[in-house]
Structure formats: C-alpha cells, structure tokens
Design a protein around this motif. Sequence first.
Motif, short mmCIF file in Angstrom:
data_model
loop_
_atom_site.label_atom_id
_atom_site.label_comp_id
_atom_site.label_asym_id
_atom_site.label_seq_id
_atom_site.Cartn_x
_atom_site.Cartn_y
_atom_site.Cartn_z
N VAL A 23 0.66 -1.26 0.06
CA VAL A 23 0.03 -0.06 0.03
C VAL A 23 0.91 1.28 -0.13
N THR A 24 1.95 1.17 0.71
CA THR A 24 2.74 2.26 0.84
C THR A 24 4.23 2.00 0.31
N PRO A 25 4.37 2.00 -0.73
CA PRO A 25 5.70 1.46 -1.35
C PRO A 25 6.84 2.57 -1.04
N TYR A 104 -11.45 5.58 4.63
CA TYR A 104 -11.27 4.88 3.32
C TYR A 104 -10.62 5.64 2.38
N TYR A 105 -10.53 7.06 2.38
CA TYR A 105 -10.17 7.79 1.40
C TYR A 105 -8.64 7.82 1.46
N GLU A 106 -8.10 7.34 2.53
CA GLU A 106 -6.55 7.44 2.99
C GLU A 106 -5.94 6.42 2.41
N HIS A 107 -6.32 5.08 2.51
CA HIS A 107 -5.58 3.90 2.44
C HIS A 107 -5.68 3.32 0.85
N GLY A 108 -4.79 2.41 0.87
CA GLY A 108 -4.78 2.00 -0.86
C GLY A 108 -5.54 0.76 -0.97
N GLY A 109 -6.60 0.58 -0.24
CA GLY A 109 -7.39 -0.85 -0.12
C GLY A 109 -7.36 -1.53 1.20
N VAL A 110 -6.49 -1.23 2.03
CA VAL A 110 -6.27 -2.13 3.14
C VAL A 110 -6.34 -1.17 4.31
N ASP A 111 -7.01 -1.32 5.42
CA ASP A 111 -6.94 -0.81 6.71
C ASP A 111 -5.96 -1.45 7.76
N LEU A 112 -4.69 -1.02 7.92
CA LEU A 112 -3.69 -1.82 8.61
C LEU A 112 -4.11 -2.06 9.88
N ILE A 113 -4.68 -1.25 10.60
CA ILE A 113 -4.91 -1.28 12.18
C ILE A 113 -6.20 -2.37 12.28
N GLY A 114 -7.30 -2.19 11.42
CA GLY A 114 -8.42 -3.13 11.44
C GLY A 114 -8.02 -4.43 11.06
N SER A 132 -12.15 -5.12 8.17
CA SER A 132 -11.73 -5.24 6.63
C SER A 132 -12.38 -3.62 6.20
N SER A 133 -11.66 -3.26 5.42
CA SER A 133 -12.25 -2.01 4.74
C SER A 133 -13.15 -2.17 3.68
N ILE A 134 -13.94 -1.16 3.40
CA ILE A 134 -14.72 -1.15 2.31
C ILE A 134 -14.47 -1.99 1.21
N SER A 135 -13.08 -1.71 0.51
CA SER A 135 -12.80 -2.40 -0.49
C SER A 135 -12.69 -3.58 -0.14
N GLN A 136 -12.27 -4.32 0.88
CA GLN A 136 -12.15 -5.54 1.30
C GLN A 136 -13.68 -6.23 1.46
N GLN A 137 -14.32 -5.33 2.16
CA GLN A 137 -15.71 -6.00 2.29
C GLN A 137 -16.39 -6.07 0.74
N TYR A 138 -16.26 -5.19 -0.12
CA TYR A 138 -16.67 -5.23 -1.45
C TYR A 138 -16.12 -6.63 -2.03
N VAL A 139 -14.87 -6.58 -1.91
CA VAL A 139 -14.25 -8.10 -2.61
C VAL A 139 -15.05 -9.27 -1.89
N TYR A 182 -7.02 -8.75 -3.53
CA TYR A 182 -7.74 -8.34 -4.20
C TYR A 182 -8.15 -6.81 -4.04
N ALA A 183 -8.37 -6.59 -2.90
CA ALA A 183 -8.52 -5.00 -2.60
C ALA A 183 -7.47 -4.13 -3.05
N ILE A 184 -6.39 -4.53 -2.92
CA ILE A 184 -5.38 -3.59 -3.48
C ILE A 184 -5.40 -3.55 -5.08
N ALA A 185 -5.72 -4.79 -5.50
CA ALA A 185 -5.65 -4.52 -7.33
C ALA A 185 -7.07 -3.76 -7.55
N ILE A 186 -8.22 -3.96 -6.99
CA ILE A 186 -9.29 -3.30 -7.47
C ILE A 186 -9.11 -1.66 -7.44
N GLU A 187 -8.36 -1.39 -6.36
CA GLU A 187 -8.14 0.19 -6.27
C GLU A 187 -7.13 0.61 -7.20
#
Length: 840
Positions: A23-25, A104-114, A132-139, A182-187
């Motif tokens: 997420v944060t290369p 949600y609008y700050e991470h790249g698909g994954v919320d590290l803390i959660g 899980s993030s919204i992206s993960q829940q969507y996945v 998958y969440a990282i990919a769809i973002e």
Amino acid sequence: MLGGVLGLVGLSAVAGVLVTATVTPAIAVSGYAASSAITLFDKLPSYLEVDQPMLPTTIYVDDPNSDEPYELASFYDQNRTPVTWDEVPQVMYDSILSSEDPRYYEHGGVDLIGTARALVNNAGGGDTQGGSSISQQYVKNVLIQECEKDSPDQETLLACWTKYTTADGAEGYERKLQEMRYAIAIEKEYSKNDILLGYLNIANFGGVTYGIEAAAQYYFGVSAKDLSIVQAATLAGIVQNPNYYRIDQPDNEVNGEANGYEAAKDRRNYVLTRLYEDGKITEAEYKEAHAAPVEPSIHPREKGCSAAGGSAYFCQYVKSVIESDPNYGPEALRRGGLNVHTTLDLNVQLPAEQAMRDNVPASMPGVQLGSTAVTLQADTGRILAMAQNTKFNESAEAPAGETSLVFAADQTHGGSIGFAVGSTFKVFTLLDWLEKGHSINERLNGVNRQAFQGFNCDGAPIPQTSKVGNFANDPGWTGSISQFTARSLNSGYFAMASRLNLCDIFRVADRLDVRTADPSTGATQKIMDREPGPFRILGSDNIAPMKMASVYATIANNGIQCQPKAIDKITNIDGEELPVPETGCEQKIAPEVAATAAAALSTVMNGGTGANANNYDGIPVIGKTGTHQEWQTSMVQASTKAATFVWVGNIQGEADLFHLYTDRGVVSNLRYAVSRAIQGAANVAYPGGQFPPADANLSRQILADLPSVIGQTVDQAKNTLWNAGFSPVVGEPVAGTQAEGLIESQDPGAGRVAAGTTVTIRPSNGKGSTVPDVKGSSLGDAMQAISGAGLNAQRGECDQKKGAGAGRVTGTNPGGGEIVPQGTTVSVNYEAAKCAGDDD
C-alpha cells in the motif's frame, strides 16, 4: 499455546509489512523475512473479475396510458435494484464510512489497524472478525456473489456465505490475505467512489434484501435518495451483521418490536455517534436522531406471478418460456437482471379479465369448473390476452377455485395437459377435405348410421364400432360441407372422413403444431402417435386451447402460421437487447385452402352454432363451436387480425354442464358471452378486414354419376345410393312390373346429377302392367294387345283421314311403355278413312 500466540504476532507483523509494502511502497522495507513475505503475497491471485451481481428479472407490459411500461411481476433470489452515485444521499455514504471505514479515502485498499486486529482474533481461535476496509468488504461480497451465482441449490448457496465469512484459523489468514490482495488490485482499477457505490449496491441488508435501494424501499418504503439521517444510520448499522440487526422480525426476542428493536437501535446509535464525532452531522441532528425510536415500515417486494393479478397466468406462461429457453433458464430468471417486455395488450387483456369475472365463477358446487381464454394476433402470433376463472395460487394445497396451472397452455408452459376441444377439431377434417381437392359445396349423405364405409389409415381399414351421436339427437341429413360445418353435424363429418384417409386428417393437425397429452402420464404426443380411430376426428383429444387458437389464426392469416409469441424484447441492466426466445411464421396451408375453409367457417358465425358469440360489429369473423360429451365446451372465433379461443369445462370429473346453472345461465352457454366480449375488444384494438373469397374450384358444384337402382331391394338400393354419395328417400309403393318390394322407379333417374342429391326411390307393389306400344298398328290388333296385357282397351279419339283404311293407331293414353295398375282403361287414338258416325 504461548508459541501459537508468538507465531500469531510474527504473522501479524509479516502481514503488516506486506500491506505496508504494497500500500505504501515509499516506506523502506528491508530484511530477508520481509522480502520473502512480499514474494509470497505477490504470488496470491491479484485479478478479481467484478461481474454483475444477482439481479431480479422483471416482466413488463406496455401501459396504454403511459410512456413507461407497467411492471407485471419480478423474480429474484436477491432483491436488488442498482442505483447510480447521485441516487444515494451523502448521509448514507457518510454513515457507512464513519462506522465501517473512516480512513477509506486515505488507504490504498487495506486498513492496517483493522486488519491486524482481525488477524489477532483469528489466531486466538475465534471466527473471522471485521476490521476489513470497504474495499475488502466489497471483494468479499463479490466473491460470495460469484459463488452463489453458480450454486445449484439452497444448501450450496448458504455454504458460499460460510466459505467467505466464517473461516477459522489458518483458513481465516488465507482468506484475509487474499481479500487484501484483491482489494489492493481493484483500487488500481476502479475509483474510490465506484468501489463505495458498488459495495452499497451489492451488500446484504438481511434476508433476500440486497443493495441500498432495495433496503430503503423494503424497510422504510422510500427510495434511497430520500433516506433521512435516522434511516441511513439504521441501514448502515444493519449491514454490519444483516440477519442480526434486520428490523423486519417483530417477534424476535433479541431484536424485535417488544424491545424497540434494541440491538438494531444500539448499532444505529453507534453509527450516529461516529457521524457526529466525524463532524458529518450537527449536535442537534445527532440528539434528535439518537432519541428517535426504530420505526420500520415494511414494504415487501412481491415476487412471482401472484403479483400480476388477473394476468398471473400469462405471467406464468412467460416465466416458463424463459426457464425453458436454452439462452436463459431458471437461474437467469431469478438472477439475470432481465427486463422482459411482453406482448400482452391491456386493451384486450383487461376486458378479457372482466369477461371472465362477469361470467364464469372460480368455483361452484358439484363441479371443478375451469375456464380460460386466449387471444392471438393472427399475423404475428403475439399473445394479446390470457384470462382464467381461477385465482393464481402456487401452493400444493390450494383450495377450490385456486391453482397455478395455466389452462390455456400445455404442460411445458404451465403444467396443464389441455382439454378435449370437441368439434373445434373438425377443422382438420375440413382442411384435409379441401387439400384433397373436394368442394365445400359437395353434398353428402349425413344421415346418422353405423354403416359409414371407407374409414382407413393409409389403406388399412378401420371399423366403425358404433353410431356417432349428434347434438340433440339430430338424425342427420344430406347436405353440403358448409352446411355440416355451420350446424356442426357429427354424422356429416363422419361422411366426409369416410372418404378420406384418417391418418392424413391427423397429419394436418400435427403439421399445424397441435399436440395432445397422454391422459394418464401427461406426456406430450403428436396426434398421429395415438390410435387413429374415427371418433377422434370429433375432438376427444386433450389439447391446449392456445394450440387451437393458433390453428384458426393460421386460417385467418391466409394459411401462414405464426407461433404463439409472449415476449417482444429482452434487455439487460444496461438496456442492451438480448436474444428473444425464437418463434417464427411459416406457410402451413395453401392460401386457396385457407380462404375456402374460412368461407365454410364463416357460416358458423352467421346463423350457425356460433352465432351467439358474434358481436355483429361489422368485423367479419370465422369460428367453430365445440363440445365433448356434456363435460367440455369451447368457442373459437377469428377475424383476419385476431383469434380468440374460449374453453369452459370440467378441470376434473364429468359434471353435466348442460344441466348446471349460474346467475348468468346454463354453464354450457357461458363460452358465448366470454368469447363475444373478448373478441369484441380485439376487434376494436385490431380491426380485421374482409376474408379472401373461396377458391372457385374448391367451392364448385360437384356432379356425380347417379346409378340406376331399378329392380334392387329397398336396402340394396339405399346402400348403392349411399355408397355413391347420394341420399335415398323411400317413397310409397307404386304399381309396377317389378316383383313386389323391388324398386320400380327412382327420381331423378340415372345419369350425371349434383353430388349428394336426394333420390326418391319407390318399390313396386307387384300389380302393374306395361301399356303396350301399339302406335302404327291396326286398330283391331292394338285393342287385342292392350286387352292381352290385362288392361281395359277402349276406342279413343278418331282422326278422319283419306287412305287410312279401317283404322291405324296414332297413340294411347296412358302412353306406350307406361306402367299402370292392372285393369286400367287405356284409350286408343287412331286415324281412319271414315270415323264412326261421320257422313260421306
């Protein structure tokens, strides 16, 4: 155990490194462990195909009073109505994000803390936890959807939810890591807004309610765009654990009406708190919403054809068409999101429903009474109307007057095996008669008898086992084919069939797509598949009314048969047109045969047995009545544009419809009023024109050789004349030279006469003499010859003529050759040189 916890901490750290790296290369990650973990993570599948979620299929009918189609019914496994970004209020987006994924609008698909919190819970042996993030829940929801779409049964479908939501231990780690990948990919492929909207459109909100629009409609009776703060927060709370927080179970002890839906309220208030803390609502809004009770207003979306009211049986027919079509099937009906635009015309359908309600009760004592009506557009096959006297009910224990069987259709399209259609089936004998070159003006002996000869199937004789019954015990008569048709004379049609090949008659029915059903098994059969007995030409087979409507529509359409068609157009959720179940039109009957058959069938509606169903509205119609025993009655009529078939009869049993009465009259006559009303509406909406004239050759006057039966016995003479196609009438005995009882005379005499002519035959009494032909003889010889024949000779008129001598006979009265009773006085006229009493 301690080792397991330490292992968990290590795995969590690795997972954190992996997520951080992906997420944060920009964050530096070094060391062998991190490098290996990243390699392992990268090997997980990264491409997730986001397909269309399961969507309801909706059946529509054009509304004549609106530009928008009318929704007839919908079918779904998941009640979902996708919406666009602008159709969801901001408070709904805020409620979901504040409670589920504030970063949600700050991470790249994954919320590290959660994610770390969830991994710790899993390692401790608990069920897979949130975080899980919204992206993960969507996945997760996409994966569940894909699994459910391929599920052949409910058990497999439920297993899909378990597979992607409640895996324990190592399985839980694997699922969570795959979700992250998958969440990282769809973002990288979709925008944040697209993913958030996708989540709201796919998420479950309890039971079969999916997506924010369906949830808003179901729980509160409003569109998603009109959700209030309280309603939005409630729905955001439900989505966290749908079947626990749902508010449509008032009797639920934990979360029901008695405790004010306590669990859902607590969760809603948590969402409100998060909204307030995030500055999305004001303090006043927060306090007001927090104090509000949970007040559901449940608006279930009906599914299935019961929602279609009087059009439910047409809906069921459409459903069967989609389910049996190889391009679609049952899954497409329930999950494919099809928009099915049908052929039903409310200008005809609504009068059909009204006619059925007005005339045929849903049930009555002493009979399992059924009735259906179906109207087809003749030149397209489009089904314009379908009505039934019963109430639609799919329960196996439906009470009397309720059923899901579509009486108008066959087993494939509604579960019915059809009904005996009676004399409407005679049309196939009529068509075969004309195809063999016979005329509708040919006259046959239709007197009822058990002596019809010539019944055969492809040359194999078929015996007539008993006399056929005519309506009202009509003894039958000699008449033309048009007359037999107008009055539906069974024995007249037996006379026709005895001159044809029975199997050819049944082949005409098969060619016109008519099928019957085995009464014991319900299996569909061709007409020719059953024993070809002569009585079958009168309509004893079980046949779907729609099949017979199509036959008469074919005749009305110049012999072109257009298969019944229920669907005009199918589109997907994006409005793209999809293939329509295939139907077509084909020339099945020669135009001249169709025109001539129509001419004969027009007599039914104009002074014939179907006259009571004629609207006499200026639209020409053809038709046919039908009864089978006293149990089934039918009426079919057609203009050049529309054909209507009506059946009223026993669903089961053999109640006598001619002795059952409603407030509308005897049950056997109800068909006329129903047919008249429906065809009348069709004539207004689709006004027909004149039928083509009958073909000259097929309506010609037929001459035939009339044989002589002089000298035959009365029975011999009758059979000779019957077999030759004439109608014998036995007159009083006459004096004759034939032996007593033998035919002495016939009128008309032998020769070429109109086919089917009535021939009067008179037997001899055995007491006749033939007047000798004595013209030119001498007077004396003539008197002697006449006396010798047993007759009384006397002089008649004398014509004086020179050179005539004593007398030369000029004639007699009665004339020579005439047969007269013995002892009859015969006057002998003569000429002589001098007549008695004349002067020189």
